[in-house]
Design an enzyme around this catalytic site. Sequence first.
Site, short mmCIF file in Angstrom:
data_model
loop_
_atom_site.label_atom_id
_atom_site.label_comp_id
_atom_site.label_asym_id
_atom_site.label_seq_id
_atom_site.Cartn_x
_atom_site.Cartn_y
_atom_site.Cartn_z
N LEU A 65 28.88 5.45 34.55
CA LEU A 65 29.35 4.50 33.07
C LEU A 65 28.44 5.10 31.80
O LEU A 65 29.02 5.45 30.78
CB LEU A 65 29.10 3.16 33.14
CG LEU A 65 30.06 2.35 34.22
CD1 LEU A 65 29.92 0.92 33.98
CD2 LEU A 65 31.33 2.73 34.09
N VAL A 120 24.86 4.92 41.52
CA VAL A 120 25.98 6.01 41.25
C VAL A 120 26.84 5.42 39.93
O VAL A 120 27.11 6.24 38.78
CB VAL A 120 26.88 6.53 42.36
CG1 VAL A 120 27.86 7.52 41.88
CG2 VAL A 120 26.14 7.03 43.32
N CYS A 121 27.35 4.20 39.97
CA CYS A 121 28.09 3.52 38.94
C CYS A 121 27.33 3.70 37.70
O CYS A 121 27.90 3.86 36.80
CB CYS A 121 28.41 2.37 39.44
SG CYS A 121 29.38 2.06 40.89
N THR A 122 26.19 3.29 37.91
CA THR A 122 25.30 3.38 36.49
C THR A 122 25.33 4.61 35.85
O THR A 122 25.49 4.63 34.39
CB THR A 122 23.64 2.95 36.78
OG1 THR A 122 23.91 1.79 37.40
CG2 THR A 122 22.92 2.72 35.54
N THR A 132 24.81 -0.71 40.68
CA THR A 132 24.84 0.29 41.79
C THR A 132 24.59 1.63 41.24
O THR A 132 24.85 1.65 39.98
CB THR A 132 26.15 0.35 42.78
OG1 THR A 132 27.06 0.37 41.96
CG2 THR A 132 26.09 -0.96 43.75
#
Length: 211
Positions: free
Chosen positions: A49, A44-46, A42
């Site tokens: 992290l 935003v998560c990318t 996804t």
Amino acid sequence: MTLQLNDTVPNFTQDSTKGPINFFDYAGNSWVVLFSHPKDFTPVCTTELGAVAKLKPEFDSRDVKILGVSVDAAQDHEKWARDIEETQGVKLNFPLLADRNRRVSFLYDMIHPNASDTMTVRTVFIIDPNKKLRLTLTYPASTGRNFQEILRVVDSLQLTDKHKVATPADWRQGQDVIILPAVSNDEAMRLFPQGWKEHRPYLRTTRQPAA
Ligand code: BEZ
């Protein structure tokens, strides 16, 4: 289970990108930032992290271990790590729990059913070396977090654990701090020989004490 500040956090063992992790063994005597994000692959998560991986040296220098939580499988995490490296320009350099059975997500109340029944919200826990919960925050899926803020809180917690001070709004490392109201002026003279500025009897600021 709702975790509240200064509660002892629960232990768990869960699979991860680095094999099974027993949380308390992983934490050892260090601080830990445990954080969840909704799902692999996804956008935003990318970016999140990637941002945390870039800040890893900053966490290391404060003796903070990082542990991510995602409800996908370790094989998915590994594939996604390649995307993170290609798009964010940094290797995933901390373990990501593979919480497929949502054991950790439920244990730490990271699933908020009115937001999503299946995905975790964006939660951050700062846990101290005594396994006490020192900060929790929860963001919605649509808003990526500011991980510089997490480092700022770690700095404040580590400083205020050592000295009888608190840190004001927007404080950053090196700026003036607040003398705790419970400290009398007599005690303050001993603890802060450099002096302080009394804005009000309850609001006294002084130079940040040396670590
Ligand atoms: C994201 O990480 O981009 C995301 C995840 C779940 C819902 C919306 C956005």
